[in-house]
Design a protein around this motif. Sequence first.
Motif, short mmCIF file in Angstrom:
data_model
loop_
_atom_site.label_atom_id
_atom_site.label_comp_id
_atom_site.label_asym_id
_atom_site.label_seq_id
_atom_site.Cartn_x
_atom_site.Cartn_y
_atom_site.Cartn_z
N ARG A 11 0.83 -1.21 0.00
CA ARG A 11 0.00 0.00 0.00
C ARG A 11 0.86 1.25 0.00
O ARG A 11 0.56 2.22 -0.70
CB ARG A 11 -0.94 0.00 1.20
CG ARG A 11 -2.05 -1.04 1.06
CD ARG A 11 -2.91 -1.12 2.28
NE ARG A 11 -3.70 0.11 2.44
CZ ARG A 11 -4.47 0.36 3.47
NH1 ARG A 11 -4.58 -0.53 4.45
NH2 ARG A 11 -5.16 1.47 3.55
N ALA A 12 1.94 1.23 0.79
CA ALA A 12 2.82 2.40 0.85
C ALA A 12 3.51 2.63 -0.48
O ALA A 12 3.61 3.77 -0.95
CB ALA A 12 3.85 2.21 1.97
N GLY A 19 1.63 9.29 -5.65
CA GLY A 19 2.08 10.63 -5.23
C GLY A 19 3.13 11.20 -6.16
O GLY A 19 3.11 12.39 -6.50
N LEU A 20 4.05 10.35 -6.59
CA LEU A 20 5.07 10.80 -7.54
C LEU A 20 4.45 11.24 -8.86
O LEU A 20 4.82 12.27 -9.42
CB LEU A 20 6.09 9.70 -7.78
CG LEU A 20 7.14 9.51 -6.70
CD1 LEU A 20 7.87 8.18 -6.90
CD2 LEU A 20 8.11 10.67 -6.70
N LEU A 21 3.50 10.46 -9.37
CA LEU A 21 2.85 10.83 -10.62
C LEU A 21 2.07 12.14 -10.45
O LEU A 21 2.17 13.04 -11.29
CB LEU A 21 1.90 9.72 -11.09
CG LEU A 21 1.13 10.04 -12.38
CD1 LEU A 21 2.07 10.34 -13.54
CD2 LEU A 21 0.18 8.90 -12.71
N VAL A 95 5.30 19.34 -4.03
CA VAL A 95 5.40 17.95 -4.50
C VAL A 95 5.59 17.02 -3.32
O VAL A 95 4.95 15.96 -3.24
CB VAL A 95 6.54 17.80 -5.53
CG1 VAL A 95 6.82 16.34 -5.84
CG2 VAL A 95 6.20 18.56 -6.81
N GLY A 96 6.43 17.40 -2.37
CA GLY A 96 6.60 16.59 -1.16
C GLY A 96 5.31 16.43 -0.39
O GLY A 96 5.01 15.34 0.12
N GLU A 97 4.53 17.50 -0.31
CA GLU A 97 3.24 17.44 0.38
C GLU A 97 2.26 16.53 -0.35
O GLU A 97 1.48 15.81 0.28
CB GLU A 97 2.66 18.85 0.52
CG GLU A 97 3.45 19.73 1.47
CD GLU A 97 3.05 21.19 1.41
OE1 GLU A 97 2.08 21.53 0.68
OE2 GLU A 97 3.72 22.01 2.06
N GLU A 102 -0.66 11.30 -0.13
CA GLU A 102 -1.03 9.99 -0.66
C GLU A 102 -0.60 8.87 0.30
O GLU A 102 -1.33 7.91 0.50
CB GLU A 102 -0.42 9.77 -2.06
CG GLU A 102 -1.03 10.62 -3.13
CD GLU A 102 -2.54 10.45 -3.25
OE1 GLU A 102 -3.03 9.30 -3.19
OE2 GLU A 102 -3.23 11.46 -3.41
N LEU A 103 0.58 9.01 0.88
CA LEU A 103 1.03 8.01 1.85
C LEU A 103 0.13 7.99 3.08
O LEU A 103 -0.23 6.92 3.57
CB LEU A 103 2.48 8.29 2.26
CG LEU A 103 3.53 7.91 1.21
CD1 LEU A 103 4.88 8.53 1.55
CD2 LEU A 103 3.62 6.41 1.09
N ARG A 104 -0.24 9.17 3.58
CA ARG A 104 -1.15 9.23 4.74
C ARG A 104 -2.47 8.55 4.44
O ARG A 104 -2.99 7.77 5.24
CB ARG A 104 -1.38 10.67 5.17
CG ARG A 104 -0.28 11.24 6.04
CD ARG A 104 -0.67 12.56 6.68
NE ARG A 104 -1.01 13.58 5.70
CZ ARG A 104 -0.13 14.38 5.11
NH1 ARG A 104 1.15 14.28 5.38
NH2 ARG A 104 -0.53 15.30 4.24
N ARG A 105 -3.05 8.85 3.26
CA ARG A 105 -4.32 8.24 2.88
C ARG A 105 -4.22 6.71 2.84
O ARG A 105 -5.13 6.02 3.28
CB ARG A 105 -4.76 8.75 1.50
CG ARG A 105 -5.56 10.01 1.52
CD ARG A 105 -6.16 10.26 0.14
NE ARG A 105 -6.28 11.68 -0.10
CZ ARG A 105 -5.36 12.49 -0.59
NH1 ARG A 105 -4.20 12.03 -0.94
NH2 ARG A 105 -5.57 13.77 -0.75
#
Length: 108
Positions: A11-12, A19-21, A95-97, A102-105
């Motif tokens: 998932r991560a 997130g990168l895309l 971009v970092g945010e 996405e990782l938090r979600r």
Amino acid sequence: MNWNGDQVDERAEAAAELGLLLGAEHVLQASRAVVPLEEGTLERSGTATQEGLTAAVSYDTVYARYQHERLDLRHANGRTAKYLEGPLNAERETVGEIIAAELRRALE
């Protein structure tokens, strides 16, 4: 107690890739606002791609690099050389945010 480490890892990684895309698409949008514009061909050639944990923003014309690197060329108001480098540096925190969100979600 069940250990779901493999599922968490999957998932991560999927969230980081998304997130990168999304981050690359954000940089592309910012760069399109300043890319040299005459007929729009250069602007339309811009793409954001992601493969694994790598993302890229690129423009695909024979003169894209020339336009990017030549600081002595004249451009319309608001348009500039370094049309990728400038937005990438300016939008680095955003971009970092995007990636972090996405990782938090994914890990909630």
